[in-house]
Design a protein around this motif. Structure first.
Motif, PDB file in Angstrom:
ATOM      1  N   PHE A 394       4.065  32.500 -26.654  1.00 34.40           N
ATOM      2  CA  PHE A 394       2.644  32.310 -26.295  1.00 34.40           C
ATOM      3  C   PHE A 394       2.229  30.896 -26.703  1.00 34.40           C
ATOM      4  CE2 PHE A 394       2.806  36.871 -27.180  1.00 34.40           C
ATOM      5  CZ  PHE A 394       2.090  37.409 -26.123  1.00 34.40           C
ATOM      6  N   THR A 395       1.126  30.436 -26.126  1.00 34.42           N
ATOM      7  CA  THR A 395       0.388  29.325 -26.726  1.00 34.42           C
ATOM      8  C   THR A 395      -1.005  29.848 -27.042  1.00 34.42           C
ATOM      9  OG1 THR A 395       1.521  27.774 -25.258  1.00 34.42           O
ATOM     10  CG2 THR A 395      -0.354  26.932 -26.497  1.00 34.42           C
ATOM     11  N   ALA A 396      -1.397  29.729 -28.311  1.00 36.57           N
ATOM     12  CA  ALA A 396      -2.730  30.151 -28.750  1.00 36.57           C
ATOM     13  C   ALA A 396      -3.597  28.902 -28.840  1.00 36.57           C
ATOM     14  CB  ALA A 396      -2.646  30.832 -30.111  1.00 36.57           C
ATOM     15  N   THR A 397      -4.531  28.763 -27.895  1.00 35.65           N
ATOM     16  CA  THR A 397      -5.394  27.576 -27.847  1.00 35.65           C
ATOM     17  C   THR A 397      -6.792  27.941 -28.301  1.00 35.65           C
ATOM     18  OG1 THR A 397      -4.160  26.600 -26.006  1.00 35.65           O
ATOM     19  CG2 THR A 397      -6.419  25.826 -26.328  1.00 35.65           C
ATOM     20  N   ALA A 398      -7.403  27.059 -29.083  1.00 38.90           N
ATOM     21  CA  ALA A 398      -8.817  27.217 -29.422  1.00 38.90           C
ATOM     22  C   ALA A 398      -9.507  25.880 -29.239  1.00 38.90           C
ATOM     23  CB  ALA A 398      -8.981  27.701 -30.861  1.00 38.90           C
ATOM     24  N   ILE A 399     -10.767  25.948 -28.820  1.00 35.13           N
ATOM     25  CA  ILE A 399     -11.564  24.720 -28.730  1.00 35.13           C
ATOM     26  C   ILE A 399     -12.660  24.777 -29.786  1.00 35.13           C
ATOM     27  CG2 ILE A 399     -11.111  24.232 -26.305  1.00 35.13           C
ATOM     28  CD1 ILE A 399     -13.769  25.521 -25.577  1.00 35.13           C
ATOM     29  N   GLY A 400     -13.112  23.596 -30.225  1.00 35.62           N
ATOM     30  CA  GLY A 400     -14.147  23.548 -31.252  1.00 35.62           C
ATOM     31  C   GLY A 400     -14.821  22.195 -31.250  1.00 35.62           C
ATOM     32  N   ALA A 401     -15.935  22.126 -31.967  1.00 37.00           N
ATOM     33  CA  ALA A 401     -16.698  20.876 -32.021  1.00 37.00           C
ATOM     34  C   ALA A 401     -15.983  19.824 -32.851  1.00 37.00           C
ATOM     35  CB  ALA A 401     -18.095  21.146 -32.588  1.00 37.00           C
ATOM     36  N   THR A 402     -15.056  20.263 -33.702  1.00 38.34           N
ATOM     37  CA  THR A 402     -14.237  19.315 -34.450  1.00 38.34           C
ATOM     38  C   THR A 402     -12.781  19.757 -34.321  1.00 38.34           C
ATOM     39  OG1 THR A 402     -14.235  20.547 -36.523  1.00 38.34           O
ATOM     40  CG2 THR A 402     -16.065  18.994 -36.190  1.00 38.34           C
ATOM     41  N   LEU A 403     -11.896  18.814 -34.621  1.00 38.24           N
ATOM     42  CA  LEU A 403     -10.475  19.126 -34.565  1.00 38.24           C
ATOM     43  C   LEU A 403     -10.121  20.180 -35.618  1.00 38.24           C
ATOM     44  CD1 LEU A 403      -8.049  18.223 -32.942  1.00 38.24           C
ATOM     45  CD2 LEU A 403      -7.721  16.355 -34.576  1.00 38.24           C
ATOM     46  N   ALA A 404     -10.756  20.071 -36.774  1.00 38.32           N
ATOM     47  CA  ALA A 404     -10.462  21.017 -37.857  1.00 38.32           C
ATOM     48  C   ALA A 404     -10.817  22.442 -37.451  1.00 38.32           C
ATOM     49  CB  ALA A 404     -11.215  20.615 -39.124  1.00 38.32           C
ATOM     50  N   VAL A 405     -11.955  22.593 -36.792  1.00 37.49           N
ATOM     51  CA  VAL A 405     -12.373  23.935 -36.356  1.00 37.49           C
ATOM     52  C   VAL A 405     -11.413  24.457 -35.292  1.00 37.49           C
ATOM     53  CG1 VAL A 405     -14.163  25.178 -35.075  1.00 37.49           C
ATOM     54  CG2 VAL A 405     -14.790  23.684 -36.982  1.00 37.49           C
ATOM     55  N   ALA A 406     -11.059  23.590 -34.354  1.00 38.17           N
ATOM     56  CA  ALA A 406     -10.129  24.020 -33.299  1.00 38.17           C
ATOM     57  C   ALA A 406      -8.794  24.429 -33.917  1.00 38.17           C
ATOM     58  CB  ALA A 406      -9.933  22.891 -32.287  1.00 38.17           C
ATOM     59  N   GLN A 407      -8.322  23.661 -34.899  1.00 36.53           N
ATOM     60  CA  GLN A 407      -7.048  24.008 -35.529  1.00 36.53           C
ATOM     61  C   GLN A 407      -7.140  25.358 -36.239  1.00 36.53           C
ATOM     62  OE1 GLN A 407      -5.700  22.763 -39.367  1.00 36.53           O
ATOM     63  NE2 GLN A 407      -3.919  21.712 -38.501  1.00 36.53           N
ATOM     64  N   GLN A 408      -8.243  25.541 -36.950  1.00 33.45           N
ATOM     65  CA  GLN A 408      -8.415  26.784 -37.723  1.00 33.45           C
ATOM     66  C   GLN A 408      -8.368  28.009 -36.802  1.00 33.45           C
ATOM     67  OE1 GLN A 408     -12.152  26.830 -39.798  1.00 33.45           O
ATOM     68  NE2 GLN A 408     -11.958  29.012 -40.291  1.00 33.45           N
ATOM     69  N   TRP A 409      -9.070  27.937 -35.671  1.00 33.71           N
ATOM     70  CA  TRP A 409      -9.139  29.103 -34.785  1.00 33.71           C
ATOM     71  C   TRP A 409      -7.873  29.278 -33.961  1.00 33.71           C
ATOM     72  CZ3 TRP A 409     -12.007  32.974 -35.854  1.00 33.71           C
ATOM     73  CH2 TRP A 409     -13.166  32.764 -36.599  1.00 33.71           C
ATOM     74  N   SER A 410      -7.225  28.179 -33.637  1.00 31.75           N
ATOM     75  CA  SER A 410      -5.949  28.280 -32.932  1.00 31.75           C
ATOM     76  C   SER A 410      -4.924  28.970 -33.837  1.00 31.75           C
ATOM     77  CB  SER A 410      -5.478  26.873 -32.560  1.00 31.75           C
ATOM     78  OG  SER A 410      -4.149  26.878 -32.150  1.00 31.75           O
ATOM     79  N   ARG A 411      -4.897  28.542 -35.090  1.00 35.11           N
ATOM     80  CA  ARG A 411      -3.970  29.129 -36.078  1.00 35.11           C
ATOM     81  C   ARG A 411      -4.291  30.611 -36.281  1.00 35.11           C
ATOM     82  NH1 ARG A 411      -4.356  25.175 -40.574  1.00 35.11           N
ATOM     83  NH2 ARG A 411      -6.208  26.316 -41.120  1.00 35.11           N
ATOM     84  N   HIS A 412      -5.572  30.912 -36.335  1.00 38.25           N
ATOM     85  CA  HIS A 412      -5.980  32.296 -36.546  1.00 38.25           C
ATOM     86  C   HIS A 412      -5.528  33.165 -35.373  1.00 38.25           C
ATOM     87  CE1 HIS A 412      -8.832  35.731 -36.390  1.00 38.25           C
ATOM     88  NE2 HIS A 412      -8.486  35.787 -37.659  1.00 38.25           N
ATOM     89  N   LEU A 413      -5.746  32.667 -34.171  1.00 37.21           N
ATOM     90  CA  LEU A 413      -5.336  33.440 -32.996  1.00 37.21           C
ATOM     91  C   LEU A 413      -3.811  33.623 -32.992  1.00 37.21           C
ATOM     92  CD1 LEU A 413      -6.134  34.822 -30.348  1.00 37.21           C
ATOM     93  CD2 LEU A 413      -5.999  32.595 -29.219  1.00 37.21           C
ATOM     94  N   ALA A 414      -3.082  32.548 -33.326  1.00 33.21           N
ATOM     95  CA  ALA A 414      -1.615  32.648 -33.366  1.00 33.21           C
ATOM     96  C   ALA A 414      -1.174  33.708 -34.378  1.00 33.21           C
ATOM     97  CB  ALA A 414      -1.010  31.285 -33.718  1.00 33.21           C
ATOM     98  N   SER A 415      -1.881  33.786 -35.494  1.00 38.58           N
ATOM     99  CA  SER A 415      -1.484  34.736 -36.551  1.00 38.58           C
ATOM    100  C   SER A 415      -1.766  36.183 -36.146  1.00 38.58           C
ATOM    101  CB  SER A 415      -2.201  34.410 -37.861  1.00 38.58           C
ATOM    102  OG  SER A 415      -3.571  34.782 -37.758  1.00 38.58           O
ATOM    103  N   GLU A 416      -2.620  36.353 -35.151  1.00 44.21           N
ATOM    104  CA  GLU A 416      -2.992  37.712 -34.715  1.00 44.21           C
ATOM    105  C   GLU A 416      -2.021  38.273 -33.675  1.00 44.21           C
ATOM    106  OE1 GLU A 416      -6.572  39.375 -35.331  1.00 44.21           O
ATOM    107  OE2 GLU A 416      -5.588  38.533 -37.095  1.00 44.21           O
ATOM    108  N   VAL A 417      -1.134  37.426 -33.163  1.00 41.18           N
ATOM    109  CA  VAL A 417      -0.121  37.898 -32.209  1.00 41.18           C
ATOM    110  C   VAL A 417       1.041  38.452 -33.031  1.00 41.18           C
ATOM    111  CG1 VAL A 417       1.453  37.221 -30.368  1.00 41.18           C
ATOM    112  CG2 VAL A 417      -0.768  36.101 -30.577  1.00 41.18           C
ATOM    113  N   LYS A 418       1.361  39.719 -32.836  1.00 42.57           N
ATOM    114  CA  LYS A 418       2.347  40.354 -33.719  1.00 42.57           C
ATOM    115  C   LYS A 418       3.618  40.739 -32.953  1.00 42.57           C
ATOM    116  CE  LYS A 418      -0.730  40.608 -37.110  1.00 42.57           C
ATOM    117  NZ  LYS A 418      -0.778  39.607 -38.156  1.00 42.57           N
TER     118      LYS A 418
END
Ligand code: GLY
Length: 437
Positions: A394-418
């Motif tokens: 998969f690729t788990a993509t997230a967008i955000g107002a800052t790069l840090a926010v986008a990274q945090q949510w992308s990582r979170h989504l990736a961690s939810e794929v089991k």
């Protein structure tokens, strides 16, 4: 409008998502597609290497255009065959695709056209390649000239590594004909950007630059992969590549002037105009931007970070269709990244990239957000379940107002794929974040 998307990876899923976003009523057919694409497209079991099957599908469905994702069907002549049948196609001819499929061709063209790139020499014997490697000294880059599924480039940190790479390609033929010619190339320092340019062969319209993360491990450690994640927009720490006020950055304009324009001109002069998506892998070296590689199609996973940030609703499909029909495109078109950042984190299977395990049952996260996207790549249905079928799953993509926010949510989504053995890099965009971006 009816489009046939060729391929079944995260890149093709992202393209399908973007076409659907821009044209909610578009009819999408994917060959072969994947289970994620099946929610927005009709997936047909015709493989991306089955050129007669793809042509027959395009004709029987009377599609408005064939959109080619991967390089292999382009190398095999899908675009040429479409053009011969009057089917609009987005992607270059076999001859133009040589910018990716023959590193020897690309290097010669760049040298002739004065396009800045690493110094290199071409070899068919181990002895001459080893001698060239010693002339450069370590580190030195050894490249198979042909297509090698993303594995044909070795950055050798020692002469022993260089010798091993040369012998594996020229003596052991690990890439077959693709490694029968080897480039020995100078190692360039700097940060690399992936700059995608839409072109009708003359006019070039850039998309916001992305940065790939090719090593499998965090902090850019371990073996090379097809790409473990990307973020967009990326400026590699050079303010001249930063988007401001929706205006094309001067650094990007400079790359268009010194790299893209002369390359497109040289292709026209050789009678092989390049039409489609030119992927410029550009190293921002201390002496200016230099080409690391060209690819003849959208990058993966960069596409999964670029397409969610571009503004200009409706325009990507329009420009791609114009190119597919052989029409001229508007030079003033600007795809800016608006005010958002995207981070795309690849979720990979155990053993990737050397020997990825397949067949593991996947549990998908449930999420209801317009800021997160789960693009399928190596997934397939089996006995009513979804299972892994490739190295990059998969690729788990997230967008955000800052790069840090986008990274945090992308990582979170990736961690939810089991699934058993799932892993991903938690540090996509680490260089930019370390600089305080
Ligand atoms: N991400 C590198 C490529 O698409 O070739």
């Amino acid at each position: 409008m009816k489009l046939l998307i060729v391929g079944g990876g995260g890149r093709e899923h992202a393209l399908a998502w973007r076409f659907r976003l821009e044209h909610p009523d578009v009819t999408l057919i994917a060959a072969p597609g994947n289970p994620g694409m099946a929610t927005i497209a009709t997936c047909v079991p015709v493989g991306a290497a089955d050129i007669p099957g793809l042509l027959s599908l395009a004709q029987s469905e009377a599609v408005d255009a064939v959109i080619v994702g991967p390089e292999a069907p382009l190398a095999a002549g899908l675009a040429d065959q479409c053009i011969a049948r009057g089917i609009p196609v987005f992607g270059p001819t076999t001859a133009a695709a040589q910018l990716e499929t023959s590193k020897a061709f690309a290097k010669a063209l760049m040298t002739d056209a004065g396009v800045p790139t690493g110094r290199a020499s071409l070899h068919t014997t181990v002895a001459s390649a080893k001698a060239a490697a010693r002339d450069f000294g370590a580190p030195v880059v050894i490249k198979a000239s042909g297509l090698a599924a993303g594995k044909g480039v070795v950055v050798a940190m020692t002469m022993n590594e260089a010798d091993a790479a040369i012998m594996s390609m020229l003596d052991d033929n690990i890439f077959g004909d693709a490694g029968a010619e080897v480039l020995v190339e100078e190692f360039m320092t700097g940060e690399e950007l992936s700059l995608f340019v839409l072109t009708d062969g003359e006019t070039a319209v850039p998309l916001p630059a992305a940065q790939d993360h090719k090593r499998v491990g965090e902090g850019d450690s371990g073996p090379n992969t097809g790409g473990m994640g990307a973020y967009c927009p990326a400026d590699a720490g050079d303010p001249s590549f930063t988007w401001r006020d929706r205006t094309l950055p001067a650094g990007v304009q400079h790359v268009l002037d010194i790299i893209v324009e002369p390359t497109l001109r040289a292709m026209r002069e050789r009678g092989v105009p390049f039409k489609g998506l030119l992927y410029c892998g550009v190293m921002l070296t201390p002496t200016g931007p230099r080409v690391v590689e060209f690819n003849c199609r959208f990058g993966d996973p960069e596409t999964q970070a670029v397409l969610p940030v571009i503004t200009a609703d409706g325009q990507l499909t329009r420009v791609m269709l114009q190119i597919a029909r052989g029409e001229r495109i508007d030079p003033v078109q600007v795809f800016d990244p608006g005010d958002i950042f995207a981070v795309a984190t690849v979720v990979a299977a155990a053993g990737y990239p050397l020997a990825p395990r397949t067949g593991d049952v996947i549990t998908l996260p449930t999420f209801d957000s317009n800021d997160e996207f789960l693009f399928h790549a190596g997934t397939t249905p089996r006995d009513g379940a979804l299972v892994t079928s490739g190295g990059r799953v998969f690729t788990a993509t997230a967008i955000g107002a800052t790069l840090a926010v986008a990274q945090q949510w992308s990582r979170h989504l990736a961690s939810e794929v089991k699934f058993t053995g799932a892993f991903f890099r938690r540090d996509i965009a680490w260089r930019a974040l370390a600089r305080g971006a």
